[in-house]
Write a protein that holds these residues in place. Structure first.
Motif, PDB file in Angstrom:
ATOM      1  N   ILE A 182      49.231  43.427  34.589  1.00 46.57           N
ATOM      2  CA  ILE A 182      47.377  43.875  35.035  1.00 46.57           C
ATOM      3  C   ILE A 182      46.124  43.103  35.493  1.00 46.57           C
ATOM      4  O   ILE A 182      46.109  42.542  35.642  1.00 46.57           O
ATOM      5  N   GLY A 183      46.220  42.394  33.573  1.00 42.35           N
ATOM      6  CA  GLY A 183      45.414  41.647  33.515  1.00 42.35           C
ATOM      7  C   GLY A 183      46.236  40.519  34.417  1.00 42.35           C
ATOM      8  O   GLY A 183      44.992  39.623  34.635  1.00 42.35           O
ATOM      9  N   LYS A 184      46.796  39.662  34.013  1.00 44.30           N
ATOM     10  CA  LYS A 184      47.392  38.698  35.167  1.00 44.30           C
ATOM     11  C   LYS A 184      47.354  38.704  36.277  1.00 44.30           C
ATOM     12  O   LYS A 184      46.606  37.321  37.182  1.00 44.30           O
ATOM     13  N   LEU A 185      47.048  39.752  37.183  1.00 42.72           N
ATOM     14  CA  LEU A 185      46.686  39.889  38.752  1.00 42.72           C
ATOM     15  C   LEU A 185      45.494  39.752  38.319  1.00 42.72           C
ATOM     16  O   LEU A 185      44.779  39.648  39.580  1.00 42.72           O
ATOM     17  N   GLN A 186      44.891  40.577  38.331  1.00 42.96           N
ATOM     18  CA  GLN A 186      42.950  40.762  38.169  1.00 42.96           C
ATOM     19  C   GLN A 186      42.816  39.504  37.951  1.00 42.96           C
ATOM     20  O   GLN A 186      41.446  39.115  38.562  1.00 42.96           O
ATOM     21  N   ALA A 187      43.778  38.669  37.056  1.00 41.98           N
ATOM     22  CA  ALA A 187      42.585  37.165  36.798  1.00 41.98           C
ATOM     23  C   ALA A 187      43.246  36.318  37.606  1.00 41.98           C
ATOM     24  O   ALA A 187      42.080  35.500  38.403  1.00 41.98           O
ATOM     25  N   LYS A 188      44.137  36.660  38.580  1.00 43.08           N
ATOM     26  CA  LYS A 188      44.361  36.265  39.860  1.00 43.08           C
ATOM     27  C   LYS A 188      44.000  36.029  40.878  1.00 43.08           C
ATOM     28  O   LYS A 188      43.408  35.460  41.545  1.00 43.08           O
ATOM     29  N   LEU A 189      43.440  37.467  41.195  1.00 43.71           N
ATOM     30  CA  LEU A 189      42.350  38.129  42.175  1.00 43.71           C
ATOM     31  C   LEU A 189      41.142  37.147  42.339  1.00 43.71           C
ATOM     32  O   LEU A 189      40.562  37.013  43.131  1.00 43.71           O
ATOM     33  N   LEU A 190      40.469  37.636  41.213  1.00 43.08           N
ATOM     34  CA  LEU A 190      39.154  37.146  40.590  1.00 43.08           C
ATOM     35  C   LEU A 190      38.629  35.170  40.853  1.00 43.08           C
ATOM     36  O   LEU A 190      38.187  35.105  41.507  1.00 43.08           O
TER      37      LEU A 190
END
Length: 315
Positions: A134-142
């Motif tokens: 989840i943290g990696k996906l949110q970082a990619k989205l940001l």
């Protein structure tokens, strides 16, 4: 030994019964969704003969059809937030190794207490794996959002409307942001407002920047004004936010990793040592003094884990 095996078998049977009950309830919910979809199609067919009725009913019917096709599993938002395929297959695939490992621990030590302990540690490991994804996906989205907003600003500056620019810019975006934008465009084509569609598509991700973007788009669509300037400033803000988060993660990474290692290493090491050398742990599991030592160790572990959690959250 016999009681431990019996408890293990009962636990596996209870899990299988729970899965069977869930499959039965999901089949019933699928029948309800299919009936709702057929009803929506009938209403759309009735209103097609009148232009006024069609314009008045198209959006609600489309929204109802979209809502009827959505999955209703409770863990689907979590899987979607982690970039995984929603459904029941992945949870079952993750649960089976935990059950097998717990059964091996019970068979090796001959006590039923190893089943919930081993299964609990395994589920904690799965939860940490999901949190990392989840943290990696949110970082990619940001990381992708500022470039998407720059493209959106460029298209609106050329004379396109915000809705048309949003659809064109979404086709020029890579994954994982592409899936979110495609869902937004699909909701918008079904008759939903663009800001409402973006807010609904962004709900599983739980990111405040997406909520702010939905509010900005809603204000630009309803009130007007220089939406390109607002979106440009929002993109600059997202870049600054990404840089600040990276600096914070780099500064506190050592402390957070130390907290996780210190919190999970003792119970994981105890379980592995108990499985590999059960004779060494027999006095702890069957002697009254061993029970007291084990209870003290569990209490100290819980207190230490809580203190490390508070330390990591304060950074």
């Amino acid at each position: 030994m016999g009681a431990g095996v019996l408890l293990m078998v009962l636990s596996i049977v209870s899990v299988l019964l729970g899965l069977a009950a869930w499959l039965w309830s999901s089949a019933h919910s699928r029948e309800q969704r299919q009936a709702s979809l057929q009803h929506a199609e009938q209403q759309l067919a009735r209103g097609a003969g009148s232009p006024v009725a069609d314009s008045g009913r198209a959006a609600p019917v489309a929204a109802a059809a979209a809502a009827s096709n959505r999955r209703t599993l409770p863990w689907d938002p979590l899987l979607q937030r982690a970039g995984l395929q929603p459904g029941w297959k992945l949870p079952v695939l993750l649960l089976v190794p935990g059950l097998v490992l717990s059964a091996i621990a019970v068979a090796r030590l001959g006590t039923a207490w190893m089943f919930p302990l081993t299964l609990g540690l395994y589920l904690i490991g799965c939860w940490l794996w999901l949190l990392r994804r989840i943290g990696k996906l949110q970082a990619k989205l940001l990381h992708q959002l500022p470039d998407f907003l720059d493209n959106l600003v460029r298209l609106t500056a050329l004379g396109n409307s915000l809705q048309a620019a949003f659809q064109v810019a979404s086709t020029q975006t890579a994954a994982p942001l592409r899936e979110l934008l495609d869902t937004t465009v699909r909701y918008a084509r079904g008759g939903m407002e663009l800001d409402r569609a973006l807010s609904l598509a962004a709900q599983p991700y739980r990111m405040d920047v997406l909520k702010v973007l939905a509010v900005v788009i809603g204000v630009s669509v309803r009130i007007g004004g220089r939406s390109d300037q607002i979106l440009q400033r929002l993109g600059d803000f997202m870049r600054d936010l990404e840089q600040a988060q990276q600096e914070l993660a780099a500064t506190t990474s050592e402390t957070r990793m130390s907290a996780w290692v210190l919190g999970l290493l003792p119970p994981a090491s105890a379980v592995l040592m108990a499985i590999s050398s059960p004779d060494f742990f027999q006095p702890i599991l069957h002697h009254p003094l061993g029970h007291k030592i084990l209870a003290l160790a569990v209490g100290l572990e819980l207190v230490g884990a809580f203190l490390l959690y508070r330390l990591a959250k304060s950074l």
